[in-house]
Design a protein around this motif. Structure first.
Motif, PDB file in Angstrom:
ATOM      1  N   PRO A  59      22.999  14.846   8.311  1.00 55.65           N
ATOM      2  CA  PRO A  59      23.923  13.590   8.822  1.00 55.65           C
ATOM      3  C   PRO A  59      25.243  13.973   8.773  1.00 55.65           C
ATOM      4  CG  PRO A  59      23.164  13.349   6.422  1.00 55.65           C
ATOM      5  CD  PRO A  59      22.236  14.409   7.167  1.00 55.65           C
ATOM      6  N   LEU A  60      25.539  14.911   7.922  1.00 53.14           N
ATOM      7  CA  LEU A  60      26.706  15.519   8.023  1.00 53.14           C
ATOM      8  C   LEU A  60      27.261  16.028   9.169  1.00 53.14           C
ATOM      9  CD1 LEU A  60      29.831  16.747   6.580  1.00 53.14           C
ATOM     10  CD2 LEU A  60      28.261  18.735   6.167  1.00 53.14           C
ATOM     11  N   VAL A  61      26.559  16.727   9.959  1.00 52.84           N
ATOM     12  CA  VAL A  61      26.724  17.318  11.282  1.00 52.84           C
ATOM     13  C   VAL A  61      26.504  16.322  12.515  1.00 52.84           C
ATOM     14  CG1 VAL A  61      25.659  18.795  13.218  1.00 52.84           C
ATOM     15  CG2 VAL A  61      25.639  19.718  10.605  1.00 52.84           C
ATOM     16  N   LEU A  62      25.714  15.288  12.321  1.00 58.98           N
ATOM     17  CA  LEU A  62      25.472  14.183  13.217  1.00 58.98           C
ATOM     18  C   LEU A  62      26.769  13.198  13.238  1.00 58.98           C
ATOM     19  CD1 LEU A  62      21.812  13.243  12.814  1.00 58.98           C
ATOM     20  CD2 LEU A  62      22.790  14.434  14.638  1.00 58.98           C
ATOM     21  N   PHE A  63      27.438  13.133  12.172  1.00 53.55           N
ATOM     22  CA  PHE A  63      28.498  11.934  12.290  1.00 53.55           C
ATOM     23  C   PHE A  63      29.817  12.527  12.105  1.00 53.55           C
ATOM     24  CE2 PHE A  63      24.803   9.496  10.446  1.00 53.55           C
ATOM     25  CZ  PHE A  63      24.742   8.768  11.418  1.00 53.55           C
ATOM     26  N   LEU A  64      30.060  13.942  11.824  1.00 53.62           N
ATOM     27  CA  LEU A  64      31.326  14.620  11.838  1.00 53.62           C
ATOM     28  C   LEU A  64      32.459  14.166  12.968  1.00 53.62           C
ATOM     29  CD1 LEU A  64      30.803  18.022  10.363  1.00 53.62           C
ATOM     30  CD2 LEU A  64      32.684  16.313   9.449  1.00 53.62           C
ATOM     31  N   LEU A  65      31.878  14.180  14.140  1.00 48.43           N
ATOM     32  CA  LEU A  65      32.923  13.825  15.355  1.00 48.43           C
ATOM     33  C   LEU A  65      33.149  12.488  15.195  1.00 48.43           C
ATOM     34  CD1 LEU A  65      31.315  16.073  18.239  1.00 48.43           C
ATOM     35  CD2 LEU A  65      32.976  16.663  16.350  1.00 48.43           C
ATOM     36  N   VAL A  66      32.398  11.571  15.111  1.00 46.03           N
ATOM     37  CA  VAL A  66      32.721  10.048  15.050  1.00 46.03           C
ATOM     38  C   VAL A  66      33.628   9.963  13.867  1.00 46.03           C
ATOM     39  CG1 VAL A  66      31.899   7.779  14.478  1.00 46.03           C
ATOM     40  CG2 VAL A  66      30.425   9.377  15.886  1.00 46.03           C
ATOM     41  N   GLY A  67      33.472  10.571  12.669  1.00 45.50           N
ATOM     42  CA  GLY A  67      34.353  10.519  11.422  1.00 45.50           C
ATOM     43  C   GLY A  67      35.648  10.855  11.868  1.00 45.50           C
ATOM     44  N   GLY A  68      35.633  12.072  12.526  1.00 45.88           N
ATOM     45  CA  GLY A  68      37.198  12.412  13.185  1.00 45.88           C
ATOM     46  C   GLY A  68      38.086  11.648  13.866  1.00 45.88           C
ATOM     47  N   ALA A  69      37.218  10.942  14.805  1.00 42.10           N
ATOM     48  CA  ALA A  69      37.877  10.234  15.673  1.00 42.10           C
ATOM     49  C   ALA A  69      38.333   8.962  14.933  1.00 42.10           C
ATOM     50  CB  ALA A  69      36.720   9.589  16.805  1.00 42.10           C
ATOM     51  N   ILE A  70      37.616   8.464  14.013  1.00 45.87           N
ATOM     52  CA  ILE A  70      37.687   7.108  13.292  1.00 45.87           C
ATOM     53  C   ILE A  70      39.184   7.350  12.371  1.00 45.87           C
ATOM     54  CG2 ILE A  70      36.947   5.538  11.629  1.00 45.87           C
ATOM     55  CD1 ILE A  70      34.351   5.607  12.873  1.00 45.87           C
ATOM     56  N   ALA A  71      39.083   8.657  11.930  1.00 46.53           N
ATOM     57  CA  ALA A  71      40.094   8.990  10.883  1.00 46.53           C
ATOM     58  C   ALA A  71      41.551   9.095  11.494  1.00 46.53           C
ATOM     59  CB  ALA A  71      39.838  10.117  10.065  1.00 46.53           C
ATOM     60  N   ASP A  72      41.552   9.286  12.846  1.00 46.58           N
ATOM     61  CA  ASP A  72      42.907   9.309  13.629  1.00 46.58           C
ATOM     62  C   ASP A  72      43.325   7.771  14.226  1.00 46.58           C
ATOM     63  OD1 ASP A  72      43.766  11.881  13.227  1.00 46.58           O
ATOM     64  OD2 ASP A  72      42.640  12.891  14.986  1.00 46.58           O
TER      65      ASP A  72
END
Length: 473
Positions: A59-72
């Motif tokens: 799940p770390l790999v699956l959700f990282l990109l979404v997490g990065g977009a949300i954090a910006d």
């Protein structure tokens, strides 16, 4: 009453981030040992340890990109606090199941998957938050001191965790880690984000991801080192999360020697951070990449296997080396990437660095059956050396140099010219990337790992509740 004096670049956010990292590292360095021994205690073998490690990293790999977009897009501290709350709850349930003797393999896989999900959202937000808390001139020193505090806590956490597991079992160590997440989340709730400009309305999530991708692929030094750490993190993650505890059980006498070896790694990272607080190499990426070669030493030491003194020595040397890389990587990201894109670039960094980790941890057990544990570890050490040598062929890795001013378009930290006021009246850092680190290429943490992170490239490479690389949490 006389207040202790602190450097002008030490601001409120920097202090809160450092305090939270100390708390979580005290808990997590014991918890990363406890999780493996909880699986072994329940009757699991090397394959089961690998499955639990895979459940965290997938799940770390699956959700990282979404997490990065949300954090910006939303206040980063809110993302960090929510992720800490999820990790606290999952570790608390994990601890309760282990303490009551009810933990089953699927329980442990599900709960570690929740930890990985929390890490996917936490890491890009934390990376961007830390880098926005300092400006260019003193960034390298700030990152080194941050990682020094983080790794100092990790030394005590690993040694204490190994001793507590031997004395009381892994359940209590997992409970301590849950409490650490709760305290760290409370500290991070007080972070001030007023210096970060609001995003203009416009493109959605996919547009943000495309913009981050363009920033990522347009820099050969960035994607090449992240590709390198995709291999490095996968190999070292499997060695330390799967083979390390098994070698400790079969050859060294149990959890305590493995805890001492991890503590030696922590001492090495602490010494590396002390070095980097004073040393500012001009060619940051060249020096950092040369220091990736010693990361192969722990895998080789486990392959022999060396006794606890030899293994601890190898871990110490690799700790010094990865810290030099980690600070160099964080300083490079801070210098080259605009502030408003830091979390998205960090997400691609984490994503690439950890993409192969679920597969490597899942295949560690079968690889041991087919090739033998020693051969698998020797192969890991050799591949680390090869991919690191290949990265040195990239001109930007060899030639990129330190500048005194941040990249055009970067936003000054709060308390500096152009920055907003820090909360509580305290000035944000005014002095002055893999894992970031961040590796973190753990991350490392970073330490992207591991990374940590950490920066891109995930910098240290031991799986814990927040990722496969030891970076900041």
């Amino acid at each position: 009453m006389i207040r202790p004096r602190t450097p002008g670049w030490v601001g409120r956010n920097y202090l809160l981030l450092t305090a939270a990292a100390i708390v979580t590292n005290l808990g997590t360095h014991g918890a990363l040992i406890a999780a493996a021994f909880a699986v072994i205690q329940s009757g699991g073998d090397g394959g089961d340890v690998g499955l639990v490690a895979m459940a965290r990293t997938l799940p770390l790999v699956l959700f990282l990109l979404v997490g990065g977009a949300i954090a910006d897009r939303v206040p980063r501290h809110r993302v960090m606090v929510a992720a800490n709350a999820l990790n606290c709850a999952s570790q608390a349930v994990f601890a309760a199941l282990v303490l009551t003797g009810e933990a089953r393999l699927w329980h442990m896989m599900l709960l570690t998957a929740l930890c990985g999900t929390g890490q996917a959202f936490f890491s890009p937000a934390a990376e961007g938050m830390l880098m926005s808390s300092v400006d260019g001139e003193q960034a390298g020193r700030a990152f080194a001191l941050f990682r020094m505090a983080m790794n100092g806590a990790g030394i005590g956490g690993a040694a204490l965790g190994g001793a507590l597991i031997a004395a009381f079992g892994p359940g209590w160590v997992l409970a301590i880690d849950a409490a650490a997440f709760a305290v760290a989340g409370a500290l991070r709730a007080f972070l001030d984000v007023r210096h970060v400009p609001e995003r203009a309305p416009g493109g959605g999530l996919l547009a943000d991801l495309r913009e981050g991708w363009d920033e990522f692929v347009g820099r050969p030094w960035l994607w090449s080192i992240v590709a390198q750490f995709a291999v490095v993190v996968a190999l070292v993650g499997a060695a330390e999360s799967v083979y390390g505890p098994l070698v400790a059980r079969d050859e060294l006498g149990g959890a305590r020697p493995w805890g001492l070896a991890l503590a030696a790694f922590g001492v090495g990272t602490l010494c590396g951070a002390v070095l980097m607080a004073r040393w500012k190499p001009r060619r940051m990426l060249l020096v950092g990449t040369l220091c990736v070669f010693p990361i192969a030493l722990p895998s080789a030491a486990l392959a022999v296997p060396l006794d606890v003194v030899g293994l601890s020595t190898a871990m110490f040397v690799s700790g010094v080396a990865i810290e030099v890389f980690g600070v160099s990587w964080m300083t490079t990201l801070h210098q080259e990437i605009p502030e408003e894109k830091l979390s998205r670039v960090s997400a691609y960094d984490w994503f690439g660095s950890t993409a192969m980790l679920p597969l490597s941890t899942a295949l560690a057990g079968p690889a041991e059956s087919v090739f033998g544990r020693s051969n698998a570890l020797w192969g890991s050490a050799a591949l680390i050396v090869v991919v690191t040598a290949l990265v040195l062929l990239v001109p930007d890795v060899r030639n990129l140099t330190r500048r005194t001013k941040p990249v055009s378009g970067a936003v000054p930290a709060a308390g500096t010219a152009g920055g907003g006021p820090a909360g509580g009246g305290a000035a944000e850092p005014a002095g002055g990337a893999a894992g970031a680190t961040v590796p973190d290429a753990a991350g490392a943490a970073g330490p992207a790992p591991g990374h940590a992170a950490g920066g891109g490239a995930a910098v240290v490479v031991s799986a814990d509740a927040e990722g496969p690389v030891r970076r900041h949490r």
